[in-house]
Design a protein around this motif. Structure first.
Motif, PDB file in Angstrom:
ATOM      1  N   TRP A 316       0.822  -1.196   0.034  1.00 13.65           N
ATOM      2  CA  TRP A 316      -0.110   0.105   0.004  1.00 13.65           C
ATOM      3  C   TRP A 316       0.884   1.150  -0.191  1.00 13.65           C
ATOM      4  CZ3 TRP A 316       0.174   3.454   4.057  1.00 13.65           C
ATOM      5  CH2 TRP A 316       0.763   2.754   5.112  1.00 13.65           C
ATOM      6  N   GLY A 426     -11.103   6.189  -0.610  1.00 15.21           N
ATOM      7  CA  GLY A 426      -9.889   5.415   0.013  1.00 15.21           C
ATOM      8  C   GLY A 426      -8.835   6.570  -0.186  1.00 15.21           C
ATOM      9  N   SER A 437      -3.365  -3.663  -5.192  1.00 15.03           N
ATOM     10  CA  SER A 437      -4.907  -3.456  -4.498  1.00 15.03           C
ATOM     11  C   SER A 437      -5.670  -3.510  -6.171  1.00 15.03           C
ATOM     12  CB  SER A 437      -4.992  -2.164  -3.796  1.00 15.03           C
ATOM     13  OG  SER A 437      -6.590  -2.241  -3.660  1.00 15.03           O
ATOM     14  N   ASP A 471      -5.383  -2.810   1.208  1.00 15.46           N
ATOM     15  CA  ASP A 471      -5.897  -1.518   1.783  1.00 15.46           C
ATOM     16  C   ASP A 471      -6.011  -1.554   3.155  1.00 15.46           C
ATOM     17  OD1 ASP A 471      -6.393  -1.273  -1.153  1.00 15.46           O
ATOM     18  OD2 ASP A 471      -8.182  -2.184  -1.262  1.00 15.46           O
TER      19      ASP A 471
END
Length: 652
Positions: A316, A426, A437, A471
């Motif tokens: 991430w 997000g 992701s 995430d």
């Protein structure tokens, strides 16, 4: 070299045993979650709202979570359950996949700040959860939300106790007052579920349910002495609270909503285990450490242990807002009026609720950020709409507020809006683009890698992409407040009544955590069997299951030369809502003719936070001597006796 090999084998053995322990702790709670409701369950609701807008209202809408239209069997077609003239009701599946129920008629309803207008439904199966409710109008803004709450029920026929819960499944803060219940021996007609027949003052108070509910919050209360044939009617007054007080429904003062709900106690009972539960049982037995199993799967269990012990390693990326918020904080989200007609506006607002709920639900286990709808003049986030934008969605880098712009035309429907918002929210919460992701990669949703998605990609009927482990690793690192979500303490007290023993266990979910404790499992010594235990007791909504150590992976009784595993007695909540909340204490126990010995036990939670206890009391079985052992003992006794007599003869 042999010494090194020995250490390696020892590490594998330890990892194997740890893997088995961890897997057992992870699998056993699935039994509680796999107990499903009976399909024969029935429900009835009647709710009232004021029409507080100066404009005449043309319709009233309910958005129910999931495709549940077939479970609605009545309501909305009489003046008791629909205040419009010539009442009619329509059900449809939305593009998001929820169920929209529209109440309408041949007239409109004018503003009246004091008149309460009733809308009612009834049906079969589990009572549906409500995502959104509101009036609709013929001019923009076409849709005006009203406060939403959900009563839920669970009945334990072994103790005649009914647990009543209030849940806030909306994206607004709401307040509940006047919470109460009545118990009837016969079903009350739906036209009796109103302020004339059953006013709020006629209910027995459930004061523990009254209060302000943040997004995702819930509370419960227990009603005692309820017979399976009794009908439970609950009532509550709902209103907007906190950052949602500025909602247009509060025009001219605080707008309220009254909710009457009726269920038959027997239809809300704890059900029999489903196929999933039985499958889980087989898996648990497969993982119990027996003599053959310990030899057969050391490499596999070592791998499982490593998987369960390690945090997900993700790729991430930090985004523009990775340092802008407070851990565990709530972000106030304002939404500009969507474009389009009444149906389009309602569909876009449903998409907003869907996207916000997705992130809220995903972060709840580790105490991350929470998105709340707000009408405040200075929100943290503002969602606006733009026609023919250069991008499907965009999130501004600055604050005050963070602006999220969503394409509102160009062929985009509510499914497309939901997908765009899930990605953009997000970014709002600190994530950058990540190739690891499916949700947050730069070409998310695109059928052509490296290219932006098309309108067809965004509007696709395919399942939505949920937040990935990558995430959630990022969100937990940035905003998580709870490393361990539950912790517990346990003690035991055996007592003897002259005939047999009673084993009592006191389990406490410690305060300061977020998750309930949903499992309490006791290791029983080798040889203890199901028939050795009787008289079980546990809290309301909990069940128990005995796992024999005398059976192999497929239930075959072990041969006499096969060493048994310890048996297990597992107490588990039939659903997380029955778990012991932080600060609560639960009493467990059983009776046995076997006297005490010491053993270990462990607890678990929905997030697999486990605590282990040693030196708890449990019944112990002294192994029965085999025929060979008796024979050998007899021979040794005779030999010793002969030797003693010989010595005595020599002394004479």
């Amino acid at each position: 070299m042999s010494q090194l090999f020995h250490h390696a084998a020892l590490r594998d053995c330890r990892a194997s045993r740890l893997g088995l322990r961890l897997v057992r702790r992870a699998v056993l709670p699935l039994f509680a979650l796999a107990f499903v409701a009976s399909p024969a369950r029935a429900w009835m609701i009647n709710e009232d709202y004021q029409q507080r807008d100066m404009r005449p209202a043309s319709d009233f809408h309910l958005f129910l979570a999931g495709d549940v239209g077939a479970r609605i069997t009545g309501g909305g077609t009489s003046n008791v359950t629909n205040p419009f003239a010539d009442p009619k009701v329509e059900k449809s599946k939305t593009a998001i996949g929820n169920t929209q129920v529209t109440f309408s008629g041949s007239n409109t309803i004018a503003q009246n700040l004091t008149a309460n207008r009733h809308f009612g439904l009834f049906g079969t199966g589990a009572k549906p959860a409500v995502r959104l409710k509101g009036w609709s109008y013929q001019t923009s803004p076409f849709f005006q939300p009203v406060p939403v709450g959900n009563f839920a029920f669970a009945y334990d026929p072994t103790t005649n106790r009914m647990t009543v819960s209030m849940q806030n499944l909306s994206e607004d803060e709401v307040a509940l007052s006047d919470a109460g219940f009545r118990v009837f021996s016969s079903e009350q007609p739906i036209d009796q579920l109103d302020r004339d027949s059953l006013p709020p003052s006629s209910f027995l108070a459930l004061s523990s349910l009254d209060g302000v509910y943040a997004v995702g919050a819930a509370a419960s209360a227990v009603i005692a002495d309820v017979l399976p044939t009794d009908f439970i009617v609950t009532y509550g007054t709902l209103s907007f609270a906190g950052s949602s007080l500025g909602n247009g429904y509060n025009t001219g003062g605080l707008g309220t909503a009254g909710e009457w709900t009726q269920v038959l106690a027997a239809d809300e009972g704890v059900a029999e285990p489903s196929v999933v539960a039985l499958t889980g049982l087989a898996l648990a037995l497969l993982l119990l450490p027996g003599s053959r199993r310990r030899l057969a799967k050391p490499a596999l269990t070592a791998t499982l242990a490593a998987m369960l012990m390690s945090d997900p390693v993700g790729a991430w990326e930090r985004g523009n807002h990775a340092g802008d918020w407070t851990k565990g904080g709530a972000l106030k989200v304002a939404v500009d009026t969507p474009p389009g007609n009444a149906a389009q506006q309602a569909a876009f607002l449903e998409a907003v609720a869907e996207a916000m709920a997705e992130w809220n639900d995903a972060q709840k286990p580790f105490g991350g950020l929470k998105l709340e709808l707000s009408t405040a003049a200075n929100p943290d986030v503002r969602i606006s709409w733009k026609d023919k934008a250069d991008e499907w969605g965009a999130t501004s880098p600055g604050k005050g507020p963070v602006r999220v712009t969503v394409e509102s035309d160009d062929g985009i429907n509510s499914r497309g809006v939901a997908r765009i918002l899930k990605h953009e929210l997000g970014h709002v919460e600190g994530l950058g683009h990540s190739a690891a992701s499916a949700l947050m990669k730069e070409d998310a949703y695109s059928s052509t890698p490296g290219k932006a998605p098309s309108a067809a990609d965004l509007n696709s009927a395919a399942a939505f992409i949920n937040p990935t482990a990558d995430d959630l690793a990022g969100k937990k690192a940035l905003w998580g407040t709870a490393e361990k979500l539950s912790k517990s303490a346990a003690s035991s007290t055996p007592s003897f009544d002259g005939v047999g023993w009673t084993y009592r266990y006191k389990l406490q979910a410690l305060a300061g955590f977020t998750d309930p404790v949903t499992e309490f499992t006791i290791d029983l010594p080798n040889g203890v069997e199901f028939g050795d235990l009787t008289g079980y007791f546990e809290p309301t909504g909990w069940n128990h299951q005995f796992y024999s150590g005398l059976a192999d992976d497929v239930g075959r009784v072990l041969d006499r030369d096969e060493a048994p595993s310890p048996s297990l007695l597992s107490f588990f909540a039939s659903s997380p809502s029955f778990g012991l909340l932080p600060g609560q204490i639960g009493d467990f126990g059983f009776s046995s003719l076997l006297s005490p010995t010491e053993t270990r036990a462990f607890t678990n939670s929905p997030s697999y936070d486990s605590d282990e206890f040693f030196r708890l009391a449990a019944p112990g079985r002294v192994p029965e001597p085999s025929t060979l052992a008796i024979a050998v003992s007899g021979i040794l006794g005779l030999a010793l006796g002969a030797r003693r007599r010989a010595r005595e003869g020599q002394r004479l």
